[in-house]
Design an enzyme around this catalytic site. Structure first.
Site, PDB file in Angstrom:
ATOM      1  N   ASP A   7       0.872  -1.055   0.015  1.00 58.16           N
ATOM      2  CA  ASP A   7       0.047   0.152  -0.035  1.00 58.16           C
ATOM      3  C   ASP A   7       0.864   1.297  -0.054  1.00 58.16           C
ATOM      4  O   ASP A   7       1.413   1.633   1.114  1.00 58.16           O
ATOM      5  CB  ASP A   7      -0.733   0.029   1.344  1.00 58.16           C
ATOM      6  CG  ASP A   7      -1.757   0.949   1.324  1.00 58.16           C
ATOM      7  OD1 ASP A   7      -2.198   1.771   0.216  1.00 58.16           O
ATOM      8  OD2 ASP A   7      -2.011   1.445   2.432  1.00 58.16           O
ATOM      9  N   GLU A  68      -0.529  -1.291  -4.877  1.00 59.40           N
ATOM     10  CA  GLU A  68      -1.916  -0.656  -5.269  1.00 59.40           C
ATOM     11  C   GLU A  68      -1.859   0.229  -6.238  1.00 59.40           C
ATOM     12  O   GLU A  68      -0.834   1.076  -6.329  1.00 59.40           O
ATOM     13  CB  GLU A  68      -2.586  -0.060  -3.853  1.00 59.40           C
ATOM     14  CG  GLU A  68      -3.796   0.739  -4.053  1.00 59.40           C
ATOM     15  CD  GLU A  68      -4.383   1.410  -2.616  1.00 59.40           C
ATOM     16  OE1 GLU A  68      -4.286   0.524  -1.824  1.00 59.40           O
ATOM     17  OE2 GLU A  68      -4.290   2.395  -2.635  1.00 59.40           O
ATOM     18  N   ASP A 141      -3.546   0.543   9.508  1.00 52.11           N
ATOM     19  CA  ASP A 141      -3.270   0.917   7.826  1.00 52.11           C
ATOM     20  C   ASP A 141      -2.407  -0.121   7.305  1.00 52.11           C
ATOM     21  O   ASP A 141      -2.090   0.115   5.910  1.00 52.11           O
ATOM     22  CB  ASP A 141      -2.637   2.464   7.754  1.00 52.11           C
ATOM     23  CG  ASP A 141      -1.378   2.512   8.402  1.00 52.11           C
ATOM     24  OD1 ASP A 141      -0.905   1.646   9.044  1.00 52.11           O
ATOM     25  OD2 ASP A 141      -0.850   3.635   8.238  1.00 52.11           O
TER      26      ASP A 141
END
Lengths: 193, 193
Positions: A7, A68, A141
């Site tokens: 990410d 991502e 996260d």
């Protein structure tokens, strides 16, 4: 197949690694957030992120790196740093001859929750359930990086397989990647929680 | 002072190197465009750009790397690739302990032509004049990289000096950068045309 999910971010770059024995048998391997200091200059921050990602790719030797996908219309304040972090993840993978896949946040949410617009807490809960974790992934996260890895592991048959990408490497790149690998002393890795 | 200018791009990444004996005595050292094949996957293209930039930084050992600043509001189709190429240039510099400067296209045009909105041909002509070249720089799009280097060389007194950035390196990063440099066998470099 070991999937290294990323990410991307310049301040916090999530890493989530998942082992897929079959597409329906996934297990948790590792989760981390590589951080850089917003007080440092951008070049040193990029170096910190690159070194953190590179070190973890060397440690876990994934079969594929799933990142991502970043879009230009995202938050203008952070999109360039995010794109640069994604670029560093691609570079680190390419240097090691590891194939790269890109999946959108919507694809990742859809893969883990069945809803491309799912809330963050839903994603966290489903990541924990799919990977049979006792609690929600920490730091919170990092769930997105795990979701990115899960999304790739669960992708429809016929999508990019690890190894398929080999053919895109030039002769020189392949030799270099192999030399890089040969020089590595792989450290013993604990692959369960 | 040797200034390594970069006009970042994923398909064509311009490199222009200028030697500044004093801020008013500039000479041409090198110009090149590192290209990647748009038919390849993005990770391999980034690897190609990174290797090209790294090789030239090793060959010329610049005192500073000056990179065109990228803005999020630029062309959406190319801005992310451009930002990633700029990030790779920053990474390559940071790995070698070379300070990085960023200047906008407007600053570069202003520095070489006196007009921040100058046309491309004006920039090319003034780059050739400042560097006392017999002809316009080739390839044409390398002129922007030379303008970026000239812009940094001509920057107002008090701006970032090479060496000032050392203090931002952590102990480990400085040692690593020094070790990297110690391992390099510098090739002889022809520094005039």
């Amino acid at each position: 197949m070991l999937v290294f999910g990323v990410d991307p971010g310049l301040t916090r770059c999530g890493v989530g690694i998942v082992e897929a024995k079959t597409s329906r048998q996934l297990s948790f391997v590792h989760v981390d957030v590589v951080r850089s200091d917003p007080g440092q200059s951008q070049d040193l921050r990029l170096l910190t992120i690159f070194e953190g990602l590179s070190r973890q790719m060397d440690e876990f030797s994934p079969d594929v790196v799933s990142i991502e996908r970043v879009f230009a219309q995202e938050n203008r304040n952070t999109v360039l740093g995010t794109a640069q972090a994604a670029g560093l993840a691609m570079l680190a993978a390419a240097q090691r001859g590891i194939p790269v896949a890109l999946h959108t946040p919507t694809e990742a949410k859809l893969a883990v929750t069945g809803n491309g617009q799912a809330e963050k807490i839903q994603v966290e809960r489903m990541v924990a359930r799919i990977l049979r974790l006792d609690r929600l992934p920490k730091p919170a996260d990092a769930a997105d990086a795990l979701a990115q890895a899960i999304c790739h592991a669960l992708r429809p048959a016929g999508a990019l397989q690890g190894g398929e990408r080999e053919q895109h490497l030039t002769q020189a790149q392949r030799q270099w990647a192999q030399a890089q690998h040969a020089n590595k002393h792989r450290s013993p890795v604990q692959r369960d929680m």
